[in-house]
Design a protein around this motif. Structure first.
Motif, mmCIF file in Angstrom:
data_model
loop_
_atom_site.group_PDB
_atom_site.id
_atom_site.type_symbol
_atom_site.label_atom_id
_atom_site.label_comp_id
_atom_site.label_asym_id
_atom_site.label_seq_id
_atom_site.Cartn_x
_atom_site.Cartn_y
_atom_site.Cartn_z
ATOM 1 N N SER A 7 0.864 -1.172 0.000
ATOM 2 C CA SER A 7 0.000 0.000 0.000
ATOM 3 C C SER A 7 0.911 1.234 0.000
ATOM 4 O O SER A 7 1.556 1.542 1.003
ATOM 5 C CB SER A 7 -0.918 0.008 1.231
ATOM 6 N N GLN A 34 0.812 -1.226 -6.357
ATOM 7 C CA GLN A 34 -0.271 -1.295 -5.370
ATOM 8 C C GLN A 34 -1.015 -2.620 -5.459
ATOM 9 O O GLN A 34 -1.419 -3.072 -6.522
ATOM 10 C CB GLN A 34 -1.246 -0.142 -5.603
ATOM 11 N N TYR A 41 5.930 3.034 1.971
ATOM 12 C CA TYR A 41 4.770 2.152 1.826
ATOM 13 C C TYR A 41 4.520 1.346 3.100
ATOM 14 O O TYR A 41 5.368 1.284 3.994
ATOM 15 C CB TYR A 41 4.953 1.204 0.645
ATOM 16 N N SER A 101 -4.344 2.986 4.053
ATOM 17 C CA SER A 101 -4.527 3.839 2.879
ATOM 18 C C SER A 101 -5.780 4.685 3.042
ATOM 19 O O SER A 101 -6.686 4.347 3.820
ATOM 20 C CB SER A 101 -4.630 2.995 1.591
ATOM 21 N N TYR A 149 -4.611 10.272 -3.658
ATOM 22 C CA TYR A 149 -4.018 9.351 -2.694
ATOM 23 C C TYR A 149 -3.314 10.070 -1.543
ATOM 24 O O TYR A 149 -2.990 9.455 -0.523
ATOM 25 C CB TYR A 149 -3.030 8.422 -3.410
ATOM 26 N N VAL A 173 -4.148 10.084 2.558
ATOM 27 C CA VAL A 173 -3.653 9.200 3.608
ATOM 28 C C VAL A 173 -2.801 9.959 4.622
ATOM 29 O O VAL A 173 -2.785 9.613 5.808
ATOM 30 C CB VAL A 173 -2.857 8.022 2.997
#
Length: 299
Positions: free
Chosen positions: A68, A111, A141, A173, A200, A203
């Protein structure tokens, strides 16, 4: 007498064999616990990986978990992660540059996979952001377990994340926007989207607000998160998280410790901060979406 002695020896031999097997099983249990502890540590804390131009980037997660991506950078900065070999690079000083599509590329390639290898060069990431300068890719990640929780909130709603004591929230995430095929999330009342418009970078706000807490509330709107879609598109916020024991989280990530707060009392409300211009480096416009696996997570 000899028969009696022989029987005693046989019983003694059986007893020793039993003790040996019990010890063997106990040793295997200890090894299994150690392996599980290492697994918990891998899926709780964040990881980073980098590779220089001409090398191969590798992201890897243990079994029963997938990658992720939290952030990605491709270019050159003050961080001297790679040596400069060219005369131009050495005489031009610390020239900073970055490619805004780095996050999009890493997400589309890695991903949702357990293992990902990607060559690092400007052909992979697009036009060279600074020709003649040695560049690198730096990725942060997490390893998302196959068992997790998912919360989705529509625009204008409030999402509540909560774990029962002594468990706290661990974020994997958070995506804000709308996917092309996400008709099941928040009935579309505005203009239909013709592509995936996903931010994104959400997060980072959720991590800052909810990570290590027992409860938090997030207001879903484009004042809190940059709007990645065309005006009139109804968006949603999708959060993937799990509830982990406080002691396990602090062992895996000691930075979460805050001596002024008790995790049982931590309740945070994420309120609108006012409009902000979108950060193009964190907005994804792509047709390569990750299919999130739903798993149970104990509260």
């Amino acid at each position: 007498m000899n028969s009696f002695d022989g029987g005693m020896l046989r019983h003694k031999g059986c007893f020793l064999s039993l003790c040996y097997y019990i010890l063997l099983l106990w040793t295997k249990e200890i090894d299994a616990l150690a392996d599980f502890s290492g697994y918990l540590s891998r899926i709780i804390k964040s990881h980073s990986a980098h590779a220089c131009d001409g090398e191969r980037l590798r992201l890897h997660c243990p079994r029963h978990s997938t990658i992720s991506v939290l952030s990605a950078f491709y270019g050159h900065s003050e961080l001297q992660l790679c040596p400069s070999h060219s005369h131009y690079a050495m005489t031009s000083g610390n020239r900073s540059c970055s490619k805004s599509t780095a996050l999009q590329k890493i997400v589309s390639e890695c991903q949702g996979f357990r293992d990902c290898k990607l060559p690092v060069n400007n052909r992979v990431f697009g036009c060279d952001p600074c020709p003649g300068t040695t560049k690198y890719v730096l990725v942060s990640y997490k390893c998302k377990p196959t068992e997790h929780k998912t919360k989705v909130g529509c625009e204008g709603e409030v999402i509540k994340l909560q774990c029962k004591h002594p468990r706290v929230i661990n974020i994997y995430s958070a995506v804000y926007g709308r996917g092309l095929e996400d008709d099941n999330h928040c009935s579309l009342v505005g203009k239909p989207t013709v592509f995936d418009c996903l931010y994104y970078g959400a997060v980072h706000s959720i991590l800052k607000t909810c990570y290590g807490k027992q409860k938090c509330f997030i207001v879903v709107n484009s004042q809190q998160f940059p709007d990645p879609c065309f005006p009139g598109t109804r968006k949603y916020l999708s959060i993937i998280y799990s509830c982990v024991p406080w002691t396990v989280l602090t062992e895996a990530d000691p930075s979460v410790l805050n001596p002024t707060s008790d995790p049982e009392q931590n309740e945070v409300i994420l309120k609108p901060k006012g409009s902000r211009r979108p950060n193009s480096g964190s907005i994804i416009v792509s047709n390569s979406l990750v299919t999130y696996a739903y798993i149970k997570g104990r509260r």
